[in-house]
Design an enzyme around this catalytic site. Structure first.
Site, mmCIF file in Angstrom:
data_model
loop_
_atom_site.group_PDB
_atom_site.id
_atom_site.type_symbol
_atom_site.label_atom_id
_atom_site.label_comp_id
_atom_site.label_asym_id
_atom_site.label_seq_id
_atom_site.Cartn_x
_atom_site.Cartn_y
_atom_site.Cartn_z
ATOM 1 N N THR A 11 2.631 4.257 -6.427
ATOM 2 C CA THR A 11 2.573 5.729 -6.399
ATOM 3 C C THR A 11 3.962 6.358 -6.372
ATOM 4 O O THR A 11 4.179 7.423 -6.959
ATOM 5 C CB THR A 11 1.767 6.185 -5.157
ATOM 6 O OG1 THR A 11 0.444 5.688 -5.278
ATOM 7 C CG2 THR A 11 1.739 7.694 -5.027
ATOM 8 N N ASP A 55 0.156 -0.243 -11.151
ATOM 9 C CA ASP A 55 -0.516 0.166 -9.917
ATOM 10 C C ASP A 55 -0.715 -1.158 -9.185
ATOM 11 O O ASP A 55 -1.245 -2.120 -9.774
ATOM 12 C CB ASP A 55 -1.867 0.819 -10.243
ATOM 13 C CG ASP A 55 -2.550 1.355 -8.997
ATOM 14 O OD1 ASP A 55 -2.702 0.586 -8.023
ATOM 15 O OD2 ASP A 55 -2.937 2.530 -8.994
ATOM 16 N N SER A 56 -0.308 -1.237 -7.942
ATOM 17 C CA SER A 56 -0.309 -2.554 -7.295
ATOM 18 C C SER A 56 -1.705 -3.124 -7.088
ATOM 19 O O SER A 56 -1.848 -4.289 -6.714
ATOM 20 C CB SER A 56 0.469 -2.527 -5.980
ATOM 21 O OG SER A 56 -0.303 -1.956 -4.951
ATOM 22 N N THR A 87 1.410 0.637 -2.486
ATOM 23 C CA THR A 87 1.010 0.332 -1.107
ATOM 24 C C THR A 87 -0.236 -0.552 -1.033
ATOM 25 O O THR A 87 -0.421 -1.274 -0.054
ATOM 26 C CB THR A 87 0.721 1.631 -0.328
ATOM 27 O OG1 THR A 87 -0.287 2.364 -1.026
ATOM 28 C CG2 THR A 87 1.961 2.471 -0.170
ATOM 29 N N ASP A 88 -1.092 -0.486 -2.078
ATOM 30 C CA ASP A 88 -2.386 -1.185 -1.986
ATOM 31 C C ASP A 88 -2.225 -2.670 -1.676
ATOM 32 O O ASP A 88 -3.006 -3.233 -0.907
ATOM 33 C CB ASP A 88 -3.184 -1.020 -3.287
ATOM 34 C CG ASP A 88 -3.690 0.404 -3.477
ATOM 35 O OD1 ASP A 88 -3.616 1.190 -2.505
ATOM 36 O OD2 ASP A 88 -4.168 0.735 -4.580
ATOM 37 N N THR A 158 -0.263 -4.575 7.612
ATOM 38 C CA THR A 158 -1.453 -4.376 6.796
ATOM 39 C C THR A 158 -1.602 -2.882 6.515
ATOM 40 O O THR A 158 -1.181 -2.054 7.330
ATOM 41 C CB THR A 158 -2.697 -4.968 7.509
ATOM 42 O OG1 THR A 158 -3.789 -5.020 6.614
ATOM 43 C CG2 THR A 158 -3.094 -4.183 8.758
ATOM 44 N N GLN A 271 -11.988 -11.053 11.797
ATOM 45 C CA GLN A 271 -12.197 -9.718 11.215
ATOM 46 C C GLN A 271 -11.566 -8.629 12.089
ATOM 47 O O GLN A 271 -11.363 -7.510 11.638
ATOM 48 C CB GLN A 271 -13.699 -9.449 11.074
ATOM 49 C CG GLN A 271 -14.353 -10.343 10.044
ATOM 50 C CD GLN A 271 -15.855 -10.133 9.926
ATOM 51 O OE1 GLN A 271 -16.419 -9.223 10.523
ATOM 52 N NE2 GLN A 271 -16.500 -10.975 9.138
ATOM 53 N N CYS A 272 -11.278 -8.969 13.354
ATOM 54 C CA CYS A 272 -10.669 -7.986 14.252
ATOM 55 C C CYS A 272 -9.181 -7.856 13.932
ATOM 56 O O CYS A 272 -8.490 -8.859 13.798
ATOM 57 C CB CYS A 272 -10.796 -8.428 15.709
ATOM 58 S SG CYS A 272 -12.483 -8.569 16.264
#
Ligand code: ASN
Length: 335
Positions: A11, A55-56, A87-88, A158, A271-272
């Site tokens: 972006t 676009d990443s 950023t993705d 993340t 997943q946490c």
């Protein structure tokens, strides 16, 4: 101090097209206008565009190959590298680079933005100014992400927001730097900083690492195929809570046993966002040890996924990967 900016897309350099924001080469001119190299507070820098700009979301292993090659090619000529990246998938690339260039004295800093450079209210100038000042400063001893007034350890970061200017977090470790009137530095990594040496040659295997996010009542269709995919060499299992699976699901346990027999390397992460796995805390988790699943501790999915890609790109066998996995190469988990 000399700085090389590698522009990969994202972006930060996008302009409006008929179908929405799309990568554009016009960023380089804007960059030189807003941050004239070597003038006033801006350190001297050079820019290299890595074509094709993306676009990443379109990132794949060929882009990693190109970024790594560009850094290697210019290794001796520059003290610091700034990677302008979407950023993705920025946290994936940052994690991958952290393994490739572990323990280096050079600063490798990824940045980008939520709004394009030049757009009203854009966060790009702030993120660029932060990246440039870091590139010109002390060795961080880590591949880092400079974003939203924070400098995060790349392989612990993340993307947490598609809206906020503070788009990233590193849930299991504090920021390396908090940008404020008096910046706050976390003393980190510098002890491990070594004279730079040639990184090993990498042979990325594009579709070799897969990911399985567990759900209640997991369908067999969501995992059965991995065993029959000759390209699939490793799997990141994203399990419940402290690293638990449906240990009473016989079909899934059989899949993990078959995966082990077949030499498919399986790594378990939680997943946490906070806390990671606590292997052995629950019977529903300790079954994984018996099934030969490796512990991803409190790694991010991005860090686990790219560590497997990195080890595979070094042409390691499944047995070697299992051994090398245990070594914390770039502070990718909490010891
Ligand atoms: N889709 C964009 C990218 O990852 C998002 C961004 O950079 N903010 O390239």
């Amino acid at each position: 101090m000399s700085i090389l900016i590698l522009y990969t897309g994202g972006t930060i350099g996008m302009t409006v097209s008929e179908s929405g924001l799309a990568p554009s080469s016009s960023l380089v001119e804007k960059l030189h206008t807003i941050f004239p190299s070597g003038i006033a507070n801006t350190p001297e820098y050079s820019v290299q565009t890595l074509d094709p700009l993306i676009d990443s979301a379109n990132l794949d292993t060929t882009h990693w190959q190109r970024i790594v090659a560009a850094i290697q090619q210019h290794w001796d000529a520059y003290n610091s590298f700034i990677i302008l990246h979407g950023t993705d998938t920025m946290a994936y690339t940052a994690s991958l680079l952290s393994y490739v260039f572990a323990n280096s004295c050079k600063n490798i800093i990824l940045t980008g933005s939520q709004l394009p450079l030049g757009a009203e209210r854009s966060d790009a100038p702030c993120n660029l100014a932060l990246a440039l000042s870091l590139a010109n400063g002390i060795p961080l001893g880590q591949v880092a992400i400079a974003f939203g007034n924070q400098v995060l350890q790349g392989n612990r970061a993340t993307k947490i927001s598609s809206q906020a200017f503070a788009g990233f977090d590193s849930p299991n470790t504090p920021p390396l730097v908090t940008n404020q009137i008096t910046p706050h530095y976390r003393v980190n990594g510098l002890t491990g900083c070594q004279p730079c040496k040639e990184p090993a040659e990498l042979h990325f295997q594009p579709e070799a690492v897969a990911l399985l996010w567990l759900t209640p009542s997991l369908s067999q269709a969501s995992y059965g195929g991995f065993l029959h995919d000759s390209k699939c060499k490793a799997l990141v299992l994203v399990s419940f809570g402290a690293g638990n699976i449906a240990s009473e699901n016989q079909s899934f346990c059989q899949f993990l046993a078959d995966a082990k027999d077949k030499g498919l390397v399986v790594v378990n992460v939680s997943q946490c966002q906070h806390g990671g796995t606590s292997t052995g805390a629950y019977a529903a988790g300790s079954v994984l040890t018996q099934l030969g699943v490796l512990d991803g501790k409190d790694m991010t999915v991005e860090a686990a996924f790219t560590k497997l890609h990195y080890l595979l790109a070094l042409d390691h066998s499944p047995k070697e990967i299992r051994t090398h996995w245990q070594t914390c190469r770039a502070e990718e988990w909490s010891e």
